[in-house]
Design an enzyme around this catalytic site. Structure first.
Site, short mmCIF file in Angstrom:
data_model
loop_
_atom_site.label_atom_id
_atom_site.label_comp_id
_atom_site.label_asym_id
_atom_site.label_seq_id
_atom_site.Cartn_x
_atom_site.Cartn_y
_atom_site.Cartn_z
N SER A 119 -6.27 3.25 -7.69
CA SER A 119 -5.63 4.99 -7.04
C SER A 119 -5.63 5.25 -8.54
CB SER A 119 -4.37 4.63 -6.72
OG SER A 119 -4.14 3.71 -5.71
N GLY A 144 -5.59 0.83 -2.96
CA GLY A 144 -5.49 1.74 -2.14
C GLY A 144 -4.22 2.73 -1.54
N ASN A 196 -16.58 2.00 -5.96
CA ASN A 196 -16.67 1.15 -4.80
C ASN A 196 -15.88 2.21 -3.98
OD1 ASN A 196 -15.93 -1.12 -2.89
ND2 ASN A 196 -14.38 -1.65 -3.54
N TRP A 197 -17.53 1.98 -2.87
CA TRP A 197 -17.45 2.92 -1.26
C TRP A 197 -16.33 1.60 -0.41
CZ3 TRP A 197 -22.69 4.50 -0.56
CH2 TRP A 197 -22.75 5.76 -1.63
N LYS A 198 -15.70 0.94 -0.79
CA LYS A 198 -15.96 -0.30 0.58
C LYS A 198 -16.78 -0.24 1.66
CE LYS A 198 -11.50 0.55 -1.71
NZ LYS A 198 -10.03 0.28 -1.90
N GLU A 258 -6.89 -5.33 -11.05
CA GLU A 258 -6.48 -4.56 -10.13
C GLU A 258 -5.84 -5.01 -9.16
OE1 GLU A 258 -10.27 -1.90 -8.62
OE2 GLU A 258 -10.67 -4.38 -7.80
N HIS A 266 -12.97 -10.06 -5.37
CA HIS A 266 -12.37 -7.94 -4.60
C HIS A 266 -11.04 -9.26 -4.36
CE1 HIS A 266 -11.10 -4.70 -3.25
NE2 HIS A 266 -12.21 -3.92 -4.50
N GLY A 272 -12.10 3.27 -5.72
CA GLY A 272 -11.97 3.71 -4.76
C GLY A 272 -12.16 4.59 -4.09
N GLU A 278 -9.51 -7.49 -1.23
CA GLU A 278 -9.96 -7.75 -0.01
C GLU A 278 -10.94 -8.04 0.57
OE1 GLU A 278 -11.31 -2.74 -0.46
OE2 GLU A 278 -9.49 -2.31 -0.77
#
Ligand code: PEP
Length: 258
Positions: free
Chosen positions: A218, A178, A8-10, A172, A94, A239, A96
């Site tokens: 992480s 992160g 997941n590149w975000k 998650e 997600h 990520g 975020e």
């Protein structure tokens, strides 16, 4: 069940860097028995697709979608648009997106259902915050989030031209995303078991055995093996450690050592 690793590149990498990442990653040697996907920003789908060419590894993924097929929804992207790039899977719910743009369980569930109708795999994210964990509410929170998804998608839904792909869950813990904090594999297993039990209750034991439940938070090359050798953890969502194609290749090799 084949393990699945999703990068997941975000909000990283526009088209130029996305194309370069895909070209570099395609040079990485990968374990044969591993499914690998990369969830890229919308604006980079075309470049990622063109750098992939006809290659099917990594599978192309998106990070979000809207539930309506078309119409007056400024700024949104439909499942049909994702299909034009050959997107195979898409993250939904997600944390975020829940935190920064107020995505609710209901919105995430509608997105998952729309993906299924379009024949793409929804990767349905659930997880508790630090405060919820401290109050020992982890299982209550993830059961409620999973229930919203389970009411919206089916394991064997019919779609145009065949059957929908099996949905995937991702556990998650928000406090581990992160942050560099590692959730012990045995603690993650408790959450995975609770999700699988919820799937079994909603869809039956046969489907619960077949649904892939990933861990995310992480994950790096040092601990990926511990997660993937834990019963009930069927892959990882990665990520930060996926941003460098070589590091991500190392992580994939560490996941299933030869
Ligand atoms: C994620 O984006 O889903 C994630 C797990 O990120 P990170 O690996 O950076 O914690």
């Amino acid at each position: 069940m084949k393990k699945l690793i999703i990068a997941n590149w975000k909000m990283h990498y526009g088209p130029i860097k996305a194309g370069a990442w895909i070209r570099a990653f395609r040079r990485e040697r990968l374990p044969k028995d591993l499914d690998v996907a990369v969830a890229v920003p919308f604006v980079s789908l075309a470049a990622a697709r063109s750098s992939l060419g006809r290659a099917t590894i990594p599978m192309l993924g998106a990070q979000d979608v809207f539930w309506q097929p078309d119409g007056a929804y400024t700024g949104e992207v439909s499942t049909g648009m994702l299909q034009e790039f050959g997107v195979a899977l898409c993250l939904v719910g997600h944390s975020e997106r829940r935190i920064h743009v107020g995505e609710t369980d209901e919105m995430a569930a509608q997105k998952a259902a729309a993906l299924q109708r379009a024949g793409m795999v929804p990767v349905m994210c659930v997880g508790e915050t630090e405060a919820e964990r401290r109050k020992k509410n982890t299982l209550k929170v993830i059961r409620a989030q999973a229930a919203a998804f389970l009411a919206a998608v089916k394991p064997d839904a019919a779609v145009r031209g065949g059957h929908a792909a099996m949905p995937v869950f991702a556990y998650e813990p928000v406090w581990a995303i992160g942050t560099g904090k590692h959730c012990p594999a045995q603690e993650a297993k408790v959450a995975h078991d609770a999700i699988r039990a919820a799937v079994s209750k909603a869809w039956g034991a046969k489907w619960a055995d077949q649904v892939r439940i990933l861990y995310g938070g992480s994950v790096d090359a040092h601990d990926v093996g511990a997660y993937l050798t834990t019963t009930g953890i069927d892959g990882v969502l990665v990520g930060h450690e996926s941003l460098d194609p070589r590091s991500f290749g190392i992580l994939c090799r560490a996941a299933l050592p030869a």
